[in-house]
Scaffold this active site. Structure first.
Site, PDB file in Angstrom:
ATOM      1  N   TYR A   1     -25.596   3.362  23.293  1.00  0.00           N
ATOM      2  CA  TYR A   1     -26.972   3.655  23.723  1.00  0.00           C
ATOM      3  C   TYR A   1     -28.035   2.848  22.985  1.00  0.00           C
ATOM      4  O   TYR A   1     -29.220   2.953  23.296  1.00  0.00           O
ATOM      5  CB  TYR A   1     -27.249   5.155  23.578  1.00  0.00           C
ATOM      6  CG  TYR A   1     -26.337   5.980  24.467  1.00  0.00           C
ATOM      7  CD1 TYR A   1     -26.395   5.850  25.851  1.00  0.00           C
ATOM      8  CD2 TYR A   1     -25.401   6.863  23.920  1.00  0.00           C
ATOM      9  CE1 TYR A   1     -25.546   6.579  26.671  1.00  0.00           C
ATOM     10  CE2 TYR A   1     -24.550   7.604  24.743  1.00  0.00           C
ATOM     11  CZ  TYR A   1     -24.628   7.458  26.106  1.00  0.00           C
ATOM     12  OH  TYR A   1     -23.793   8.168  26.933  1.00  0.00           O
TER      13      TYR A   1
ATOM     14  N   ASN B   1     -33.678  10.348  33.824  1.00  0.00           N
ATOM     15  CA  ASN B   1     -32.362  10.099  33.251  1.00  0.00           C
ATOM     16  C   ASN B   1     -31.723  11.478  33.082  1.00  0.00           C
ATOM     17  O   ASN B   1     -32.012  12.183  32.117  1.00  0.00           O
ATOM     18  CB  ASN B   1     -32.454   9.374  31.907  1.00  0.00           C
ATOM     19  CG  ASN B   1     -31.065   9.042  31.369  1.00  0.00           C
ATOM     20  OD1 ASN B   1     -30.060   9.608  31.822  1.00  0.00           O
ATOM     21  ND2 ASN B   1     -31.001   8.138  30.410  1.00  0.00           N
TER      22      ASN B   1
ATOM     23  N   ALA C   1     -25.866  13.756  31.055  1.00  0.00           N
ATOM     24  CA  ALA C   1     -24.578  14.250  31.561  1.00  0.00           C
ATOM     25  C   ALA C   1     -24.719  15.055  32.851  1.00  0.00           C
ATOM     26  O   ALA C   1     -23.772  15.117  33.654  1.00  0.00           O
ATOM     27  CB  ALA C   1     -23.884  15.083  30.487  1.00  0.00           C
TER      28      ALA C   1
HETATM   29  C1  DQA Z   1     -26.605   8.323  30.248  1.00  0.00           C
HETATM   30  C2  DQA Z   1     -25.171   8.186  30.761  1.00  0.00           C
HETATM   31  C3  DQA Z   1     -24.515   9.546  30.889  1.00  0.00           C
HETATM   32  O1  DQA Z   1     -23.171   9.397  31.329  1.00  0.00           O
HETATM   33  C4  DQA Z   1     -24.492  10.256  29.550  1.00  0.00           C
HETATM   34  O2  DQA Z   1     -23.964  11.568  29.697  1.00  0.00           O
HETATM   35  C5  DQA Z   1     -25.822  10.298  28.885  1.00  0.00           C
HETATM   36  C6  DQA Z   1     -26.670   9.111  28.950  1.00  0.00           C
HETATM   37  C7  DQA Z   1     -27.253   6.953  29.989  1.00  0.00           C
HETATM   38  O3  DQA Z   1     -28.484   6.905  29.895  1.00  0.00           O
HETATM   39  O4  DQA Z   1     -26.555   5.942  29.844  1.00  0.00           O
HETATM   40  O5  DQA Z   1     -26.167  11.250  28.210  1.00  0.00           O
HETATM   41  O6  DQA Z   1     -27.375   8.991  31.247  1.00  0.00           O
END
Ligand code: DQA
Length: 146
Positions: free
Chosen positions: A24, A75, A78
């Site tokens: 991330y 966003n 999950a």
């Molecule tokens: C996410 C991707 C999702 O799979 C993950 O659960 C996240 C972050 C991303 O921004 O890459 O929490 O949404």
């Protein structure tokens, strides 16, 4: 008057910077807010950036966007992969709604390769770290400017 965009972030995104930085990135949630605030001004929008770990709160914010006819960047973290309740709430929003991700879920584990949100989004931007949000603001500007 500039239009407000709700920029909604789901669970664990408050941990950005220290959460799996190899996936991330090292930018923090505060960095994400700063980027969105600055970029929104460039395209004559107002960024209202929020984060919650609570599905019900996220759904409430989508109801607020639907009532205010406000565009949304979301966003769902999950929740992307399994929340039909969140999908239904996104479907209530008639203004443009863009799904964003920091990583590219399509290139990750199999469970991340399904988004129950994409089918009710106007578009999806994924894989560019916090720059995904800049691109999403550009997309909202493109979709809302006559
Ligand atoms: C996410 C991707 C999702 O799979 C993950 O659960 C996240 C972050 C991303 O921004 O890459 O929490 O949404």
């Amino acid at each position: 008057m500039a239009t407000s965009v709700l920029i909604l972030n789901g669970p664990n995104l408050n941990r950005l910077g220290t959460r799996e930085p190899d996936i991330y990135g090292t930018a923090t949630f505060a960095d994400l807010v700063a980027l969105c605030t600055a970029e929104a001004l460039v395209v004559d929008l107002i960024a209202d950036v929020r984060q919650t770990n609570d599905e019900a709160e996220l759904i409430g914010w989508l109801h607020e966007a639907a009532d205010a006819k406000a565009p949304v960047i979301i966003n769902p973290a999950a929740f992307t992969h399994y929340s039909y309740a969140l999908r239904d709430a996104c479907a209530l929003v008639e203004s443009p709604l863009i799904e964003v991700h920091l990583s590219n879920p399509a290139a990750r584990e199999e469970f991340r390769q399904t988004s129950v949100i994409s089918g009710v989004a106007d578009g999806v931007i994924a894989g560019f770290g916090i720059e995904s949000y800049r691109l999403a603001l550009r997309a909202i500007s493109y979709l809302t400017t006559a």
